[in-house]
Design a protein around this motif. Structure first.
Motif, PDB file in Angstrom:
ATOM      1  N   SER A  61     -14.161   6.489 -12.422  1.00 51.97           N
ATOM      2  CA  SER A  61     -14.349   6.328 -10.977  1.00 51.97           C
ATOM      3  C   SER A  61     -12.998   6.328 -10.292  1.00 51.97           C
ATOM      4  O   SER A  61     -11.974   5.984 -10.896  1.00 51.97           O
ATOM      5  CB  SER A  61     -15.107   5.025 -10.668  1.00 51.97           C
ATOM      6  N   TRP A  62     -13.009   6.753  -9.041  1.00 47.76           N
ATOM      7  CA  TRP A  62     -11.776   6.771  -8.257  1.00 47.76           C
ATOM      8  C   TRP A  62     -12.133   6.753  -6.782  1.00 47.76           C
ATOM      9  O   TRP A  62     -13.204   7.183  -6.375  1.00 47.76           O
ATOM     10  CB  TRP A  62     -10.922   7.991  -8.595  1.00 47.76           C
ATOM     11  N   GLY A  63     -11.223   6.234  -5.997  1.00 48.55           N
ATOM     12  CA  GLY A  63     -11.448   6.138  -4.557  1.00 48.55           C
ATOM     13  C   GLY A  63     -10.906   4.834  -4.023  1.00 48.55           C
ATOM     14  O   GLY A  63      -9.808   4.417  -4.395  1.00 48.55           O
ATOM     15  N   ILE A  64     -11.697   4.182  -3.176  1.00 47.18           N
ATOM     16  CA  ILE A  64     -11.233   2.972  -2.496  1.00 47.18           C
ATOM     17  C   ILE A  64     -12.205   1.835  -2.767  1.00 47.18           C
ATOM     18  O   ILE A  64     -13.414   1.980  -2.576  1.00 47.18           O
ATOM     19  CB  ILE A  64     -11.125   3.209  -0.976  1.00 47.18           C
ATOM     20  N   ARG A  65     -11.684   0.742  -3.272  1.00 49.71           N
ATOM     21  CA  ARG A  65     -12.389  -0.530  -3.310  1.00 49.71           C
ATOM     22  C   ARG A  65     -11.340  -1.625  -3.361  1.00 49.71           C
ATOM     23  O   ARG A  65     -10.152  -1.352  -3.576  1.00 49.71           O
ATOM     24  CB  ARG A  65     -13.378  -0.620  -4.474  1.00 49.71           C
ATOM     25  N   GLN A  66     -11.717  -2.861  -3.174  1.00 44.10           N
ATOM     26  CA  GLN A  66     -10.743  -3.936  -3.030  1.00 44.10           C
ATOM     27  C   GLN A  66     -10.017  -4.183  -4.351  1.00 44.10           C
ATOM     28  O   GLN A  66     -10.640  -4.524  -5.360  1.00 44.10           O
ATOM     29  CB  GLN A  66     -11.438  -5.213  -2.569  1.00 44.10           C
ATOM     30  N   VAL A  67      -8.700  -4.005  -4.355  1.00 40.85           N
ATOM     31  CA  VAL A  67      -7.879  -4.225  -5.542  1.00 40.85           C
ATOM     32  C   VAL A  67      -6.642  -5.020  -5.146  1.00 40.85           C
ATOM     33  O   VAL A  67      -6.282  -5.116  -3.973  1.00 40.85           O
ATOM     34  CB  VAL A  67      -7.461  -2.895  -6.211  1.00 40.85           C
ATOM     35  N   GLY A  68      -5.999  -5.593  -6.157  1.00 39.31           N
ATOM     36  CA  GLY A  68      -4.769  -6.340  -5.913  1.00 39.31           C
ATOM     37  C   GLY A  68      -5.022  -7.636  -5.156  1.00 39.31           C
ATOM     38  O   GLY A  68      -6.111  -8.217  -5.207  1.00 39.31           O
ATOM     39  N   ALA A  69      -4.013  -8.088  -4.432  1.00 37.01           N
ATOM     40  CA  ALA A  69      -4.118  -9.327  -3.659  1.00 37.01           C
ATOM     41  C   ALA A  69      -5.169  -9.190  -2.567  1.00 37.01           C
ATOM     42  O   ALA A  69      -5.438  -8.094  -2.071  1.00 37.01           O
ATOM     43  CB  ALA A  69      -2.761  -9.674  -3.055  1.00 37.01           C
ATOM     44  N   GLY A  70      -5.786 -10.312  -2.208  1.00 38.82           N
ATOM     45  CA  GLY A  70      -6.810 -10.303  -1.186  1.00 38.82           C
ATOM     46  C   GLY A  70      -6.273  -9.934   0.179  1.00 38.82           C
ATOM     47  O   GLY A  70      -5.086 -10.107   0.466  1.00 38.82           O
ATOM     48  N   GLU A  71      -7.159  -9.401   1.026  1.00 38.19           N
ATOM     49  CA  GLU A  71      -6.753  -9.045   2.383  1.00 38.19           C
ATOM     50  C   GLU A  71      -6.403 -10.313   3.173  1.00 38.19           C
ATOM     51  O   GLU A  71      -7.131 -11.316   3.095  1.00 38.19           O
ATOM     52  CB  GLU A  71      -7.892  -8.310   3.090  1.00 38.19           C
ATOM     53  N   PRO A  72      -5.315 -10.302   3.947  1.00 40.06           N
ATOM     54  CA  PRO A  72      -4.911 -11.514   4.678  1.00 40.06           C
ATOM     55  C   PRO A  72      -5.812 -11.840   5.863  1.00 40.06           C
ATOM     56  O   PRO A  72      -5.856 -12.974   6.313  1.00 40.06           O
ATOM     57  CB  PRO A  72      -3.485 -11.182   5.141  1.00 40.06           C
ATOM     58  N   GLN A  73      -6.531 -10.845   6.366  1.00 43.73           N
ATOM     59  CA  GLN A  73      -7.381 -11.081   7.537  1.00 43.73           C
ATOM     60  C   GLN A  73      -8.793 -10.612   7.229  1.00 43.73           C
ATOM     61  O   GLN A  73      -9.017  -9.462   6.849  1.00 43.73           O
ATOM     62  CB  GLN A  73      -6.842 -10.344   8.760  1.00 43.73           C
ATOM     63  N   ALA A  74      -9.763 -11.508   7.390  1.00 42.79           N
ATOM     64  CA  ALA A  74     -11.158 -11.188   7.084  1.00 42.79           C
ATOM     65  C   ALA A  74     -11.723 -10.227   8.121  1.00 42.79           C
ATOM     66  O   ALA A  74     -11.261 -10.182   9.271  1.00 42.79           O
ATOM     67  CB  ALA A  74     -11.987 -12.468   7.062  1.00 42.79           C
ATOM     68  N   PRO A  75     -12.735  -9.439   7.734  1.00 45.85           N
ATOM     69  CA  PRO A  75     -13.395  -8.563   8.714  1.00 45.85           C
ATOM     70  C   PRO A  75     -14.015  -9.378   9.849  1.00 45.85           C
ATOM     71  O   PRO A  75     -14.395 -10.531   9.669  1.00 45.85           O
ATOM     72  CB  PRO A  75     -14.484  -7.868   7.887  1.00 45.85           C
ATOM     73  N   VAL A  76     -14.100  -8.748  11.012  1.00 43.02           N
ATOM     74  CA  VAL A  76     -14.685  -9.393  12.193  1.00 43.02           C
ATOM     75  C   VAL A  76     -15.889  -8.574  12.649  1.00 43.02           C
ATOM     76  O   VAL A  76     -15.782  -7.345  12.800  1.00 43.02           O
ATOM     77  CB  VAL A  76     -13.639  -9.491  13.326  1.00 43.02           C
ATOM     78  N   PRO A  77     -17.053  -9.207  12.893  1.00 44.87           N
ATOM     79  CA  PRO A  77     -17.326 -10.619  12.634  1.00 44.87           C
ATOM     80  C   PRO A  77     -17.468 -10.876  11.147  1.00 44.87           C
ATOM     81  O   PRO A  77     -17.763  -9.952  10.387  1.00 44.87           O
ATOM     82  CB  PRO A  77     -18.656 -10.859  13.367  1.00 44.87           C
ATOM     83  N   PRO A  78     -17.273 -12.126  10.693  1.00 43.72           N
ATOM     84  CA  PRO A  78     -17.407 -12.422   9.263  1.00 43.72           C
ATOM     85  C   PRO A  78     -18.841 -12.182   8.805  1.00 43.72           C
ATOM     86  O   PRO A  78     -19.794 -12.371   9.561  1.00 43.72           O
ATOM     87  CB  PRO A  78     -17.023 -13.900   9.170  1.00 43.72           C
ATOM     88  N   ALA A  79     -18.979 -11.746   7.566  1.00 46.16           N
ATOM     89  CA  ALA A  79     -20.308 -11.489   7.003  1.00 46.16           C
ATOM     90  C   ALA A  79     -20.417 -12.209   5.670  1.00 46.16           C
ATOM     91  O   ALA A  79     -19.422 -12.356   4.952  1.00 46.16           O
ATOM     92  CB  ALA A  79     -20.526  -9.989   6.821  1.00 46.16           C
ATOM     93  N   PRO A  80     -21.611 -12.679   5.318  1.00 44.55           N
ATOM     94  CA  PRO A  80     -21.761 -13.371   4.036  1.00 44.55           C
ATOM     95  C   PRO A  80     -21.522 -12.410   2.877  1.00 44.55           C
ATOM     96  O   PRO A  80     -21.820 -11.211   2.971  1.00 44.55           O
ATOM     97  CB  PRO A  80     -23.217 -13.851   4.070  1.00 44.55           C
ATOM     98  N   SER A  81     -20.958 -12.931   1.793  1.00 45.39           N
ATOM     99  CA  SER A  81     -20.734 -12.115   0.605  1.00 45.39           C
ATOM    100  C   SER A  81     -22.089 -11.717   0.016  1.00 45.39           C
ATOM    101  O   SER A  81     -22.971 -12.553  -0.163  1.00 45.39           O
ATOM    102  CB  SER A  81     -19.921 -12.901  -0.429  1.00 45.39           C
TER     103      SER A  81
END
Length: 370
Positions: A177-197
């Protein structure tokens, strides 16, 4: 100031931008990943391998994990890759692409974990391309990736603490697989509006003697699939049936999110899954691991290892060790199609986070924490 970074990969006619191959677009979360698993017919031996490349983070990591006699042995490696995506050696672990999409060799040399391996995976069929995975949270792109899956046969041997185990004839599955997904350190700013995991992932590749079956689903909290596919390939007949419309009937062990049994039906096909063995914990390969998550930085070169006692791992999940949530389980599979019955072995991979209405999961932790 722009500085060219030529690497051996630049001698291959694979460029898709004016940049050297060391660079991959502009998204820090770009990744490129190998995954393999393998298992004995009786489920006594189960192993898996993963290697991830993160060009924007300039990091490569890899891992080898073996489940045997009630314990899971995990070897994890990481390095600063310095732009060289073709150097697939990290400490004691090497992946060698012998014949692209057909044959791959994996070597684990002497190291302190007690694990060694020299094994080769050979594809049993052409790759199955899964539908494009694209998922947003609000306006933020969280996933945009391509995956391809193949069932495989293994040759060679693995070793744990001096005990050598032949894997000749073992079956398993690989994916790329290749492309974009969350890797490495967490994002410093959460998406707006926040959504439940929320993430509901079920992936079930199966090996039969003369056929292969694969299906998966990604569901939202209401149980609606946003990515789903099934493929049945009959090697003797030379046919491949691809199905987008399918139904999953999943039973869970009482009071948990662990799959007790599973039935899949689609377009004249019916497959029943019955788990056979103890679970294999994907955190051994870095998946959702709090310290060794994919793309985390551990210096110029890092090698570490640990051992999990399988009888204790589920209790640790109930006590809040969330990295034990993501598992694979070997299963006996019986499939009926076209008047024929196929008996084989497959894997149920599950990662269930947050709500899923058809399963009765209502919040982030119900059925997990004791």
């Amino acid at each position: 100031e722009y500085a060219p970074m030529l690497t051996p990969a630049d001698d291959y006619p694979l460029h898709q931008t004016p940049e050297p191959m060391a660079f991959a677009g502009t998204d820090r979360n770009f990744y490129d990943r190998f995954f393999f698993n393998g298992y004995s017919a009786d489920g006594a031996v189960f192993f898996a391998v993963a290697l991830g490349v993160y060009p924007q983070l300039n990091i490569m990591d890899a891992s080898f994990a073996l489940s045997y006699e009630g314990q899971q042995y995990n070897l994890r490696t990481s390095k600063e890759m310095l732009g060289d995506r073709l150097n697939l050696t990290l400490g004691p672990l090497t992946i060698e692409i012998v014949r692209p999409l057909e044959e791959t060799r994996i070597i684990v040399r002497d190291n302190d974990s007690g694990l060694r391996a020299d094994i080769t995976a050979t594809a049993r069929h052409l790759p199955i391309e899964e539908p494009r995975f694209t998922r947003r949270q609000g306006t933020r792109l969280m996933m945009d990736l391509t995956r391809a899956t193949q069932n495989i046969t293994w040759q060679g041997s693995v070793e744990v603490n001096g005990t050598k185990l032949s894997v000749d004839g073992f079956r398993g599955t690989r994916d790329r697989s290749w492309g974009i997904r969350q890797v490495g350190a967490g994002e410093p700013q959460a998406p707006v509006p926040p959504a439940p995991s929320q993430f509901y992932w079920l992936w079930t590749p199966v090996n039969f003697e003369a056929a292969a079956f694969f299906c998966h689903t990604n569901d939202d909290g209401e149980g609606e699939a946003w990515n789903r596919k099934a493929v049945f390939e009959d090697f003797k007949a030379g046919t491949r049936l691809e199905m987008g419309k399918l139904n999953f009937a999943t039973n869970y062990h009482p009071g948990t999110r662990r799959v007790q049994d599973l039935k899949v039906e689609a377009e004249g096909l019916s497959a029943s899954f019955t788990p056979l063995s103890k679970m294999f914990y994907m955190q051994g390969l870095g998946y959702i691991h709090p310290e060794f998550g994919h793309g985390t930085h551990h210096g110029a070169s890092h090698v570490s290892h640990d051992v999990m006692v399988l009888d204790e791992a589920e209790a640790a999940l109930g006590a809040g060790k969330m990295e034990n949530l993501h598992v694979q389980t070997l299963a006996q599979v019986s499939l009926q199609h076209g008047g024929k019955t196929h008996e084989g072995l497959g894997v149920i991979e599950q990662l269930f986070i947050g709500p899923h209405a058809p399963s009765g999961f209502q919040d982030l932790f119900d059925g997990i924490l004791s």
